[in-house]
Design an enzyme around this catalytic site. Structure first.
Site, PDB file in Angstrom:
ATOM      1  N   HIS A  77      70.968  37.543 -22.273  1.00 53.68           N
ATOM      2  CA  HIS A  77      70.872  38.729 -23.213  1.00 53.68           C
ATOM      3  C   HIS A  77      71.998  39.344 -23.187  1.00 53.68           C
ATOM      4  O   HIS A  77      72.623  39.682 -22.119  1.00 53.68           O
ATOM      5  CB  HIS A  77      69.598  39.395 -22.889  1.00 53.68           C
ATOM      6  N   ASP A 120      71.111  36.596 -26.558  1.00 48.39           N
ATOM      7  CA  ASP A 120      69.968  37.128 -27.461  1.00 48.39           C
ATOM      8  C   ASP A 120      70.291  38.718 -27.677  1.00 48.39           C
ATOM      9  O   ASP A 120      70.411  39.440 -26.554  1.00 48.39           O
ATOM     10  CB  ASP A 120      68.620  36.934 -27.173  1.00 48.39           C
TER      11      ASP A 120
END
Length: 244
Positions: free
Chosen positions: A209, A62
């Site tokens: 992430h 992400d």
């Protein structure tokens, strides 16, 4: 990034959201119809697994791309012949168009992660749709023709966005496993979390992430260490399911 966004990220509850809405929706321009997972058009169900049996997991990243860490992450994935899903933040896409093209050229799958990474909990369907359409348009501006089969709500705060995403042909994408890599970038800690939590959750969609809110080198190192270890045990890496 603003301090408000950082606070929201730190306060986000790292749990799979589950299905919020039900019913099939037509696949329209946003996701180019049936996607690359296990088949079927987009629905409003938030998918959290690969829907495959045995030792299999899906890696998703992400908030990127990030010029400091995404290039190394792409190298790690290429070295291990693993394809992942990259959930792209529009503001960051605008700053790093070449990295988006590198992600696409490497054969990874794209996911719409909104334009400004805001909490969608109270947004109207009309506002959500405008944001998602603008984000997809921006991604396609820098990577023409790239499919965007998934959508992930920032912070896992869906509001009405799951149905809107499905109406646009994008499957809402949740997760089963996270390693809380917004709390630490200690590679030893993150490697242990990644390996143990994947082992405990066969079929999981894993939330990681590569965005620029903080240093992500520990996440990248954890991925580099964990993939060979898991592969040696018979684990495979696959895309998430296409429908809930």
């Amino acid at each position: 990034m603003t301090s408000r966004r950082t606070r929201l990220r730190l306060l986000a509850v790292p749990l799979a959201v589950g299905a919020l809405l039900s019913g099939a929706a037509p696949a329209l321009a946003g996701g180019t119809g049936a996607g690359p997972g296990q088949g079927g058009p987009a629905t409003a169900d938030v998918v959290t697994t690969t829907r495959l049996g045995g030792q299999v997991a899906a890696l998703t990243f992400d908030d990127g791309p990030n010029p400091h860490d995404t290039p190394r992450l792409l190298e790690v994935l290429a070295e291990n012949d693993v394809k992942a899903v990259f959930c792209l933040w529009g503001d960051v896409v605008r700053q790093n168009p070449d990295l988006v093209r590198q992600i696409v050229a490497a054969g990874h799958t794209l996911c719409n992660h909104t334009m400004h990474h805001e909490d969608l909990a109270t947004w109207t369907p009309e506002a959500v749709r405008a944001d998602l359409e603008a984000t997809s348009a921006l991604i396609r501006e820098v990577a023409p023709g790239a499919p965007i089969p998934y959508f992930r709500a920032p912070y896992g705060s869906w509001g009405q966005s799951a149905q809107v995403a499905a109406d646009l042909g994008m499957q809402p994408l949740g997760w089963t496993v996270t390693i809380e890599d917004w709390e630490t970038q200690d590679a030893d800690v993150l490697t242990e979390r990644l390996e143990s939590r994947i082992r405990a959750n066969p079929g999981a969609v894993v939330l990681l992430h590569d965005g620029p809110v903080m240093d992500r080198s520990g996440t990248v190192e954890a991925v580099a260490r964990a993939i060979p270890e898991l592969r040696a045990e018979g684990w495979r890496f696959h895309k998430p399911d296409r429908r809930g």
